[in-house]
Enzyme design. Structure first.
Site, PDB file in Angstrom:
ATOM      1  N   ARG A  85       0.863  -1.184   0.000  1.00  0.00           N
ATOM      2  CA  ARG A  85       0.000   0.000   0.000  1.00  0.00           C
ATOM      3  C   ARG A  85       0.899   1.234   0.000  1.00  0.00           C
ATOM      4  O   ARG A  85       1.723   1.406   0.905  1.00  0.00           O
ATOM      5  CB  ARG A  85      -0.903  -0.004   1.235  1.00  0.00           C
ATOM      6  CG  ARG A  85      -1.692   1.270   1.376  1.00  0.00           C
ATOM      7  CD  ARG A  85      -2.691   1.258   2.535  1.00  0.00           C
ATOM      8  NE  ARG A  85      -3.366   2.530   2.552  1.00  0.00           N
ATOM      9  CZ  ARG A  85      -3.211   3.459   3.502  1.00  0.00           C
ATOM     10  NH1 ARG A  85      -2.465   3.238   4.556  1.00  0.00           N
ATOM     11  NH2 ARG A  85      -3.832   4.617   3.399  1.00  0.00           N
ATOM     12  N   HIS A 129      -2.668  10.993   0.355  1.00  0.00           N
ATOM     13  CA  HIS A 129      -2.142  10.770   1.709  1.00  0.00           C
ATOM     14  C   HIS A 129      -1.519  12.099   2.155  1.00  0.00           C
ATOM     15  O   HIS A 129      -0.322  12.201   2.400  1.00  0.00           O
ATOM     16  CB  HIS A 129      -1.149   9.615   1.719  1.00  0.00           C
ATOM     17  CG  HIS A 129      -0.908   9.017   3.081  1.00  0.00           C
ATOM     18  ND1 HIS A 129      -1.138   7.690   3.376  1.00  0.00           N
ATOM     19  CD2 HIS A 129      -0.461   9.559   4.240  1.00  0.00           C
ATOM     20  CE1 HIS A 129      -0.827   7.447   4.646  1.00  0.00           C
ATOM     21  NE2 HIS A 129      -0.406   8.584   5.191  1.00  0.00           N
ATOM     22  N   GLU A 174      -7.280   8.824   5.929  1.00  0.00           N
ATOM     23  CA  GLU A 174      -7.558   9.479   7.208  1.00  0.00           C
ATOM     24  C   GLU A 174      -8.045  10.919   7.054  1.00  0.00           C
ATOM     25  O   GLU A 174      -7.364  11.863   7.492  1.00  0.00           O
ATOM     26  CB  GLU A 174      -6.322   9.421   8.117  1.00  0.00           C
ATOM     27  CG  GLU A 174      -5.824   8.008   8.375  1.00  0.00           C
ATOM     28  CD  GLU A 174      -4.626   7.945   9.311  1.00  0.00           C
ATOM     29  OE1 GLU A 174      -4.092   8.994   9.688  1.00  0.00           O
ATOM     30  OE2 GLU A 174      -4.218   6.813   9.664  1.00  0.00           O
ATOM     31  N   ASN A 300      -7.468   2.091   9.673  1.00  0.00           N
ATOM     32  CA  ASN A 300      -6.143   2.233  10.292  1.00  0.00           C
ATOM     33  C   ASN A 300      -6.338   2.193  11.794  1.00  0.00           C
ATOM     34  O   ASN A 300      -7.045   3.036  12.350  1.00  0.00           O
ATOM     35  CB  ASN A 300      -5.492   3.565   9.899  1.00  0.00           C
ATOM     36  CG  ASN A 300      -5.142   3.622   8.421  1.00  0.00           C
ATOM     37  OD1 ASN A 300      -5.249   2.621   7.703  1.00  0.00           O
ATOM     38  ND2 ASN A 300      -4.726   4.786   7.952  1.00  0.00           N
ATOM     39  N   TYR A 302      -4.489   1.912  15.646  1.00  0.00           N
ATOM     40  CA  TYR A 302      -3.265   1.952  16.456  1.00  0.00           C
ATOM     41  C   TYR A 302      -3.517   1.750  17.939  1.00  0.00           C
ATOM     42  O   TYR A 302      -2.737   1.107  18.631  1.00  0.00           O
ATOM     43  CB  TYR A 302      -2.542   3.294  16.250  1.00  0.00           C
ATOM     44  CG  TYR A 302      -1.912   3.388  14.877  1.00  0.00           C
ATOM     45  CD1 TYR A 302      -0.635   2.899  14.639  1.00  0.00           C
ATOM     46  CD2 TYR A 302      -2.615   3.930  13.808  1.00  0.00           C
ATOM     47  CE1 TYR A 302      -0.064   2.958  13.377  1.00  0.00           C
ATOM     48  CE2 TYR A 302      -2.061   3.987  12.534  1.00  0.00           C
ATOM     49  CZ  TYR A 302      -0.781   3.497  12.331  1.00  0.00           C
ATOM     50  OH  TYR A 302      -0.220   3.542  11.072  1.00  0.00           O
ATOM     51  N   GLU A 354      -3.546   0.041   7.990  1.00  0.00           N
ATOM     52  CA  GLU A 354      -2.372   0.423   8.788  1.00  0.00           C
ATOM     53  C   GLU A 354      -2.522  -0.146  10.183  1.00  0.00           C
ATOM     54  O   GLU A 354      -3.597  -0.054  10.792  1.00  0.00           O
ATOM     55  CB  GLU A 354      -2.224   1.947   8.938  1.00  0.00           C
ATOM     56  CG  GLU A 354      -1.790   2.664   7.705  1.00  0.00           C
ATOM     57  CD  GLU A 354      -1.640   4.171   7.918  1.00  0.00           C
ATOM     58  OE1 GLU A 354      -1.404   4.614   9.069  1.00  0.00           O
ATOM     59  OE2 GLU A 354      -1.786   4.900   6.928  1.00  0.00           O
TER      60      GLU A 354
HETATM   61  O1  IFM Z   1       2.581   7.830   9.776  1.00  0.00           O
HETATM   62  C1  IFM Z   1       1.204   7.882   9.926  1.00  0.00           C
HETATM   63  C2  IFM Z   1       0.518   7.665   8.602  1.00  0.00           C
HETATM   64  O2  IFM Z   1       0.931   8.571   7.642  1.00  0.00           O
HETATM   65  C3  IFM Z   1      -0.976   7.803   8.761  1.00  0.00           C
HETATM   66  N1  IFM Z   1      -1.467   6.995   9.845  1.00  0.00           N
HETATM   67  C4  IFM Z   1      -0.777   7.030  11.101  1.00  0.00           C
HETATM   68  C5  IFM Z   1       0.710   6.828  10.887  1.00  0.00           C
HETATM   69  C6  IFM Z   1       1.450   6.875  12.252  1.00  0.00           C
HETATM   70  O3  IFM Z   1       1.228   8.087  12.880  1.00  0.00           O
END
Ligand code: IFM
Length: 462
Positions: A85, A129, A174, A300, A302, A354
């Site tokens: 990606r 992006h 995002e 995405n 985290y 992500e």
């Molecule tokens: O590095 C970023 C990415 O560009 C977009 N999502 C979160 C990642 C980590 O902060």
């Protein structure tokens, strides 16, 4: 090295056709910011503002991927990655964001796609992006409704040239970050602090997504089309009515503000009420355009988010494991999020576009022993398997990131890669996590092709 039974057990929880990949984005890795006719992006401009980037750096050189892409693709192949990606830099292919196309810019992506294809790696392309051409920002950027149409032109041109050669196209990465961090908090490019502008931007991003999907399908493109959203479950800090209400509102601002229009064709009432006069102007027909059928949704993930009267970083819970970003390691949140999305919406297939973690990696005698990142990836992949087993249709997983790279306002101070980058020499050194991921993918591959069980020589270092 044969995969351990732990890896085999984990791999067995995914179907043979599951997509395993790695992710990057153009501004974070390409460098070559002024080469071959590339135009300026809003991140080039933002990076020149004193204090905007923590270490005073920019993406001007980054990982020099523009010149080193062939080696980087070979590295992916050596890890057994099935999908990559990456994003296309709009200012590289259309320097002013309108008018002339830059053939040298397109030629770079053509070379990249050829290399990926020759090694059997699927290309999952993101169109935006975050690196909007600066020339468009000078005309108001995403706050200007005309940018929506400029984006559709750009998307159509990329699809015309490369549409048939890629596995998937996502419009935006995002949009919440672009709107909220770029236009409300002002800590990301273009550095604006104005709530009404932020919500106008969010609306235009969604509108441009819908119009682009319509245009690409009208071109006859059959490639799967979607969008990528960053999402975290929002937990109240306490069960107090105030904290519960805050959590619900934050859920609306971050998740429902994007999911509702895309999948239901409406903005959430509670958020509209909260925004009052700062809610964006919506023209007749806009919501119908935004709600285009999605071939996939990129998520995405985290961490979770705790909402309440206390600090979001919860200093009162130092025992919670955190990454170098200060983000809590909370894999169960991925399962919870996906199960909740399935309960609330009629979802298209999902890709985790992500997932990964920054740690203070140390290169010692040519190795990076990033055990914490391995634990992070393992626990999140297991949480993803839990979500699949609970019935969520997740088709793929991409590690963020292939390489250490330019982490936006944090510059090069945060390392998210499974491959260490020595920025002085541009040497790439696979960390222990890259080798762990390679072994997981090998176990997945052996599950898909049991007959090839003994053919380990394909994989680097095997
Ligand atoms: O590095 C970023 C990415 O560009 C977009 N999502 C979160 C990642 C980590 O902060």
């Amino acid at each position: 090295m044969p995969p351990s039974s732990d890896l085999e057990r984990l791999a067995r929880r995914f179907p043979p056709q599951f997509t395993w990949g790695v992710a990057t984005s153009a501004y974070q890795i390409e460098g070559a910011a002024t080469e071959d006719g590339r135009g300026e992006s809003i991140w080039d401009e933002f990076g020149r503002r004193p204090g905007a980037i923590r270490d005073g750096s920019t993406g001007a050189q980054a990982c020099d991927h523009y010149r080193r892409f062939a080696g980087d693709v070979d590295l992916m192949a050596s890890l057994g990655v099935g999908a990559y990606r990456f994003s296309i830099s709009w200012p590289r292919v259309q320097p002013k964001g309108r008018g002339d196309w830059n053939e040298s810019g397109f030629a770079f992506y053509e070379r990249l796609l050829e290399r990926l294809s020759s090694l059997g790696i699927g290309a999952h392309v993101t169109l935006n992006h975050w690196d909007l051409p600066q020339a468009l920002q000078e005309r108001g950027g995403w706050a200007n409704r005309d940018t929506v149409h400029r984006f559709v032109d750009y998307a159509s041109e990329v699809a015309r040239r490369f549409g048939g050669a890629v596995a998937a196209i996502a419009t935006h990465n995002e949009p919440w970050v672009i709107a909220a961090l770029g236009h409300e908090a002002g800590i990301f490019a273009p550095g604006i602090k104005h709530r009404a502008t932020a919500y106008r931007v969010a609306h235009h991003l969604l509108l441009s997504h819908g119009l682009a999907l319509r245009a690409l399908r009208a071109q006859g493109l059959a490639t799967p089309l979607g969008i990528v959203l960053n999402q975290s479950p929002i937990h109240p800090a306490t069960r107090s009515p105030a904290d519960m209400a805050k959590a619900r509102l934050n859920d609306g601002l971050t998740i429902r503000w994007y999911m509702d229009p895309l999948l239901l064709g409406t903005y959430p009432e509670d958020v509209l009420e909260h925004l009052g006069a700062d809610a964006p102007p919506v023209h007749s027909g806009d919501m119908e355009i935004i709600r285009q059928p999605l071939d996939f949704l990129g998520v995405n993930y985290y961490t979770r988010n705790i909402s309440g009267s206390g600090s979001p970083l919860e200093p009162e819970h130092p025992e919670r494991e955190r990454t170098d970003m200060g983000w809590e390691v909370f894999p169960a949140g991925l399962t919870e999020l996906l199960v909740r999305l399935k309960a609330d919406y009629l979802l298209p297939p999902i890709y985790i576009t992500e997932n990964g973690a920054a740690y203070r990696d140390q290169l010692v005698e040519g190795r990076v022993a990033d055990a914490a990142r391995i634990r992070y990836l393992r626990s999140h992949i297991a949480a993803l398997a839990d979500a699949r087993e609970a019935g969520v249709d997740v088709r793929g997983y991409f590690v963020w990131s292939l390489l250490d790279n330019f982490e936006w306002a944090d510059g090069y101070s945060k390392r998210f890669g499974i491959v260490y980058v020595d920025y002085e020499t541009q040497q790439r050194i696979p960390k222990a996590s890259a080798l762990w991921y390679r072994d997981l993918l090998e176990a997945a591959r052996q599950r898909a092709e049991p007959a090839a069980r003994t053919e380990t020589s394909r994989w680097a270092g095997a």
